[in-house]
Design a protein around this motif. Structure first.
Motif, PDB file in Angstrom:
ATOM      1  N   GLU A   1       0.829  -1.213   0.000  1.00  0.00           N
ATOM      2  CA  GLU A   1       0.000   0.000   0.000  1.00  0.00           C
ATOM      3  C   GLU A   1       0.860   1.259   0.000  1.00  0.00           C
ATOM      4  O   GLU A   1       0.499   2.272  -0.617  1.00  0.00           O
ATOM      5  CB  GLU A   1      -0.933   0.001   1.207  1.00  0.00           C
ATOM      6  CG  GLU A   1      -0.210  -0.048   2.560  1.00  0.00           C
ATOM      7  CD  GLU A   1      -1.160  -0.286   3.725  1.00  0.00           C
ATOM      8  OE1 GLU A   1      -1.230   0.589   4.597  1.00  0.00           O
ATOM      9  OE2 GLU A   1      -1.818  -1.350   3.735  1.00  0.00           O
TER      10      GLU A   1
ATOM     11  N   GLN B   1       2.298   1.771  -3.542  1.00  0.00           N
ATOM     12  CA  GLN B   1       1.282   2.354  -4.419  1.00  0.00           C
ATOM     13  C   GLN B   1       0.970   3.800  -4.040  1.00  0.00           C
ATOM     14  O   GLN B   1       0.754   4.650  -4.911  1.00  0.00           O
ATOM     15  CB  GLN B   1       0.013   1.510  -4.370  1.00  0.00           C
ATOM     16  CG  GLN B   1       0.163   0.129  -4.992  1.00  0.00           C
ATOM     17  CD  GLN B   1      -1.152  -0.629  -5.047  1.00  0.00           C
ATOM     18  OE1 GLN B   1      -2.220  -0.037  -4.906  1.00  0.00           O
ATOM     19  NE2 GLN B   1      -1.080  -1.938  -5.253  1.00  0.00           N
ATOM     20  N   GLN B   2       0.947   4.077  -2.736  1.00  0.00           N
ATOM     21  CA  GLN B   2       0.635   5.432  -2.276  1.00  0.00           C
ATOM     22  C   GLN B   2       1.603   6.459  -2.862  1.00  0.00           C
ATOM     23  O   GLN B   2       1.187   7.552  -3.261  1.00  0.00           O
ATOM     24  CB  GLN B   2       0.703   5.482  -0.744  1.00  0.00           C
ATOM     25  CG  GLN B   2       0.455   6.874  -0.154  1.00  0.00           C
ATOM     26  CD  GLN B   2       0.678   6.902   1.357  1.00  0.00           C
ATOM     27  OE1 GLN B   2       0.903   5.861   1.984  1.00  0.00           O
ATOM     28  NE2 GLN B   2       0.631   8.086   1.945  1.00  0.00           N
TER      29      GLN B   2
END
Length: 647
Positions: free
Chosen positions: A155, A158-159
């Motif tokens: 995550e 991707q962030q």
């Protein structure tokens, strides 16, 4: 190109979208006060803020110089720019479509404006390409580095849109130019490719590197940082300066951190990309990175838009490079910090670790506690000055004192300066509390030395033989000084007709009360007098004494030391009868003490200075203490027949 006349709809749309607080904050540090914002006026010099910005009215006004207007006028006046130029600039910034009144000129104007849009498109497409390459077989070593070495979860990857630039020389170029049909010139302007020196064509700037998109405050990709996965140098490679990207005006992760900064009312600035990423991954979402350059004034103002208390924490590495980076950053924003426009703190993590390393073995709560206890920048700088110095050695003591004085001189607020003078005096006294008052006086003398006309001696060596003088100060008993100061204060309290004469004498000679309880009483007198106008308002001694007694109800210990001054017995009455002579004698006694302290201070500095290494400083100290010695001899002759007899 001459800018064509802009359509009224464009101008109106710019006025609607350009938030005045956002615009002004680029140039002025603003603080929230009620429903408005205040700061130091950029149109004239001032020490107290009189410049206000109303977000509801979208107007600014200065009560000092009467400057006022909207966001457009502010930028026009500050930059001495034309109306159309400013409107176009704000239109680009707030993505307002531009319409003109001359259709034949729109094509050239739109071409200029569309260059930025093309750059945004190319960079966004490149970011997608790098993210896609990360998931391919060739990107496995990059994925492994992120997950194993940096311990980042999917995550977080991707962030921050992390990606991989393939190893080929023309991989990105072929994809964007041949497959996507984008102009090579735009890729070059975006800093993604470079022309070959021989044979024509282009090659990719980033090859076999972990790619980190750099975004603007709106979240648009404007550049990249690339970390090598081999031994290739440099380890980190940034995009060059472009139409969209300037390292000195950009902060990594500000788009992700601005909400966190507002919520925490604090911004944390780290050095590296992965320091900021690691902090966000740990839930500390008010962190940004400075892109490997010294923190600039523009970057600070950018951050301070989002924090009301203007609290900024620099968490740079504790190694030599990190310390130098912190020093450079302080140098850039010292003026704001000295004025109190920024609450600047410095955080050095234990064992010289950076934020990323620290979080491998510690919890986010541990880091948060360190943030909370981070020292103010002045405390940090003082520790840097005394670090690895032996204050028992004359050379180290002198150098440390000089650096501390240089630091203290720049503190504008008197309360803050007095606090740090006492703090530095404690350090220089090496635990001997008896030396603290002397160190305080020495520091104060150097911060604001008395103006004196010096007599140039023939030769320091000739005058003083081997250059050493035994420290034999003129005799001044504390009891004599205490009696003189007490008598002066008693005359001031009980003889209103002498008050102006006493104030005039003290100001003319630049004297202060040496004993703390007398100094405390004098400060209270001045505060009451300034609050009620001139001292003549207290025609009756009882009025002033009554006010002081009321004031001292909360100061029990101080009251016990000075309460006797509020009363006059028969002995005191006889002393007061000779007020003009006694005032002069008391003032002379106080003057003697101050001169003696300055004499001892300059003599000590002179003895600690090497005449061969620093001949000019050696001569200067000699002239200073020699001048004080002449004054002492003069006043001592006066003391022999006046002070001791009258006091």
């Amino acid at each position: 190109m001459q800018i064509p006349r802009l359509h009224p709809d464009t101008i109106e749309e710019v006025k609607l979208r350009a938030d005045i607080v956002d615009v002004v904050s680029e140039y002025v540090v603003l603080r929230k006060r009620g429903k408005d914002f205040v700061g130091l006026c950029p149109f004239h010099d001032e020490k107290s803020p009189s410049f206000t910005v109303s977000q509801t009215k979208q107007m600014y006004y200065c009560f000092g110089c009467q400057a006022g207007g909207n966001a457009i006028k502010f930028v026009m006046e500050l930059g001495k720019r034309s109306f159309a130029d400013v409107v176009l600039d704000l239109a680009r910034r707030y993505q307002v479509p531009v319409q003109t009144l001359e259709p034949q000129q729109r094509q050239e104007l739109q071409r200029q404006l569309s260059l930025r849009e093309q750059l945004y498109e190319v960079l966004a497409t490149s970011a997608q390409f790098y993210q896609h390459a990360l998931r391919q077989s060739q990107g496995q070593k990059a994925i492994q580095y992120l997950q194993s070495n940096r311990q980042l979860k999917e995550e977080t990857i991707q962030q921050f849109g992390l990606g991989y630039a393939p190893a080929g020389w023309e991989t990105l170029h072929r994809y964007l130019v041949e497959d996507k049909r984008l102009p090579a010139q735009i890729l070059e302007k975006a800093g993604l490719i470079k022309p070959r020196k021989e044979g024509g064509g282009y090659y990719d700037v980033f090859r076999d590197r972990l790619m980190i998109p750099i975004r603007d405050v709106q979240g648009r990709v404007i550049a990249f940082g690339g970390r090598t996965l081999t031994d290739e140098q440099p380890k980190y490679l940034n995009s060059p300066e472009t139409e969209l990207f300037s390292k000195g005006k950009t902060l990594f992760a500000l788009d992700q951190a601005k909400a966190g900064i507002s919520q925490a009312d604090q911004a944390v600035v780290v050095e590296g990309y992965f320091d900021a990423i690691a902090l966000h991954a740990a839930g500390i979402n008010n962190a940004v990175a400075s892109l490997g350059t010294a923190l600039s004034l523009e970057q600070v103002r950018l951050i301070l838009r989002y924090t009301e208390s203007k609290q900024l924490v620099l968490n740079f590495d504790a190694d030599k490079a990190g310390t130098n980076a912190a020093e450079r950053a302080i140098g850039e924003i010292a003026e704001l910090a000295y004025k109190g426009e920024v609450q600047l703190k410095i955080l050095n993590l234990p064992d010289g670790k950076d934020a990323d390393e620290y979080l491998y073995s510690h919890t986010p709560e541990d880091y948060g506690e360190l943030l909370q206890n981070a020292p103010l920048w002045l405390d940090w700088q003082i520790q840097q000055i005394i670090q690895d110095r032996d204050l028992k050695q004359a050379t180290d003591f002198q150098q440390v004192t000089q650096q501390l004085v240089k630091l203290l001189k720049n503190i504008a607020n008197s309360d803050t300066r007095n606090y740090y003078v006492s703090y530095c005096a404690e350090i220089l006294s090496l635990g001997d509390t008896r030396l603290i008052p002397l160190r305080v006086e020495n520091l104060l003398t150097q911060i604001a030395p008395a103006t004196a006309t010096y007599t140039k001696p023939v030769s320091a060596k000739k005058a003083w033989g081997d250059g050493k003088v035994s420290l034999s100060p003129l005799p001044t008993e504390r009891s004599l000084l205490e009696h003189a100061e007490a008598l002066l204060l008693r005359i001031y309290l009980h003889c209103p007709e002498q008050r102006q004469a006493i104030i005039a004498e003290l100001e003319e000679r630049d004297l202060q009360f040496s004993l703390s309880h007398h100094r405390f009483l004098w400060q209270q007198i001045l505060e009451i007098s300034s609050g009620d106008g001139e001292t003549e308002n207290f025609a009756s001694p009882a009025d002033l004494i009554s006010r002081l007694q009321d004031q001292f109800l909360e100061f029990g210990s101080e009251m016990g030391l000075i309460s006797h001054l509020f009363h006059v017995d028969e002995k005191n009455q006889k002393e007061i009868l000779r007020t003009p002579q006694v005032v002069q004698a008391a003032i002379a006694c106080m003057d003697l003490v101050m001169l003696e302290k300055r004499y001892r201070h300059f003599l000590e500095l002179w003895q600690q200075t090497d005449p061969e290494a620093e001949p000019e400083r050696y001569q200067s100290y000699y002239q200073a203490f020699y001048a004080e010695k002449i004054k002492l001899q003069k006043i001592d002759r006066q003391r022999l027949f006046s002070i001791t007899e009258l006091l």
